[in-house]
Design an enzyme around this catalytic site. Structure first.
Site, PDB file in Angstrom:
ATOM      1  N   CYS A 130     -37.641  44.093   3.277  1.00  0.00           N
ATOM      2  CA  CYS A 130     -36.489  45.006   3.277  1.00  0.00           C
ATOM      3  C   CYS A 130     -36.300  45.678   1.924  1.00  0.00           C
ATOM      4  CB  CYS A 130     -35.225  44.257   3.674  1.00  0.00           C
ATOM      5  SG  CYS A 130     -35.273  43.625   5.364  1.00  0.00           S
ATOM      6  N   TYR A 178     -36.422  42.966  13.165  1.00  0.00           N
ATOM      7  CA  TYR A 178     -36.062  41.952  12.169  1.00  0.00           C
ATOM      8  C   TYR A 178     -34.837  42.400  11.360  1.00  0.00           C
ATOM      9  CZ  TYR A 178     -35.713  39.709   7.738  1.00  0.00           C
ATOM     10  OH  TYR A 178     -35.171  39.092   6.641  1.00  0.00           O
ATOM     11  N   GLY A 188     -33.622  38.891  -1.158  1.00  0.00           N
ATOM     12  CA  GLY A 188     -33.866  38.317   0.162  1.00  0.00           C
ATOM     13  C   GLY A 188     -35.258  38.681   0.622  1.00  0.00           C
ATOM     14  N   CYS A 189     -35.420  38.937   1.901  1.00  0.00           N
ATOM     15  CA  CYS A 189     -36.737  39.262   2.463  1.00  0.00           C
ATOM     16  C   CYS A 189     -37.352  40.459   1.741  1.00  0.00           C
ATOM     17  CB  CYS A 189     -36.589  39.581   3.951  1.00  0.00           C
ATOM     18  SG  CYS A 189     -38.127  40.137   4.689  1.00  0.00           S
ATOM     19  N   PHE A 190     -38.536  40.254   1.174  1.00  0.00           N
ATOM     20  CA  PHE A 190     -39.148  41.340   0.395  1.00  0.00           C
ATOM     21  C   PHE A 190     -39.533  42.540   1.242  1.00  0.00           C
ATOM     22  CE2 PHE A 190     -42.872  38.095  -0.199  1.00  0.00           C
ATOM     23  CZ  PHE A 190     -43.218  38.148   1.138  1.00  0.00           C
TER      24      PHE A 190
END
Length: 196
Positions: A37, A180, A33-35
């Site tokens: 994280c 976020y 997913g979001c890099f």
């Protein structure tokens, strides 16, 4: 003249040691997913040399955030994790990964949906492939579930570092990052899965 030879010898010896150290390090490419994280999950961990956000798996010869997020390159957001296997094993690097994602989401991760947010482990040789499948079995043994794991185990094809403003995002923008991570649902999910 003696001093020149001595200086050259010291330089060559230093380069040789640096090259050996670099070869001793290993890397793995992880899509979760979001890099931001995934990168943050590895920051500061013992044995981790670096965690670099980037893009992998697409068919285009390069990638950038605008194109990847538009879905036109078919890359995933990934993190290239470089580590010292004398300090942290490949298996333990992968355990961190499993504790960072929702492995059952086929369409992305938490609030981030789309093919560029889907999960994958990219292996670079047969040994890494074996470890990747073993890590999936480990996860299933500690978190048994009837749902099908969506994480793909794929051969490594390419890696393009993300733009500078994406690197070390959690460190450079701690308040925005925390908002976020909490707002996306990732923090709550991971706490519910791993705090017990």
């Amino acid at each position: 003249m003696k001093n020149l030879f001595l200086t050259l010898f010291i330089l060559l010896f230093s380069f040789s040691i640096a090259a050996k150290k670099e070869k001793a390090h290993q890397s793995i490419i992880l899509a979760g997913g979001c890099f931001w994280c995934v990168e943050e999950a590895y920051d500061g961990k013992n044995g981790i040399i670096s965690a670099i956000s980037g893009y992998s798996g697409g068919k285009k010869v390069n990638a950038n955030y605008k194109k990847v997020s538009a879905g036109v390159t078919f890359h995933r957001e990934v993190v290239k994790v470089t580590f010292d296997p004398k300090i942290i094993s490949y298996q333990d690097v992968l355990k961190i990964y499993w504790k960072t994602i929702d492995p059952y989401d086929e369409n992305g991760q938490f609030a981030d949906q789309g093919s560029h947010y889907t999960t994958a482990i990219y292996y670079q040789d047969k040994k890494q492939k074996k470890y990747a499948f073993e890590s999936m079995n480990w996860f299933q043994s500690v978190k048994p579930n009837k749902r099908m794991i969506a994480v793909k185990i794929l051969p490594f094809e390419n890696f393009f570092p993300a733009e500078d403003y994406h690197q070390d995002y959690a460190k450079k923008n701690p308040i925005r990052y925390k908002l976020y991570k909490n707002g996306s649902g990732r923090a709550k999910y991971l706490k519910s899965q791993w705090s017990k």
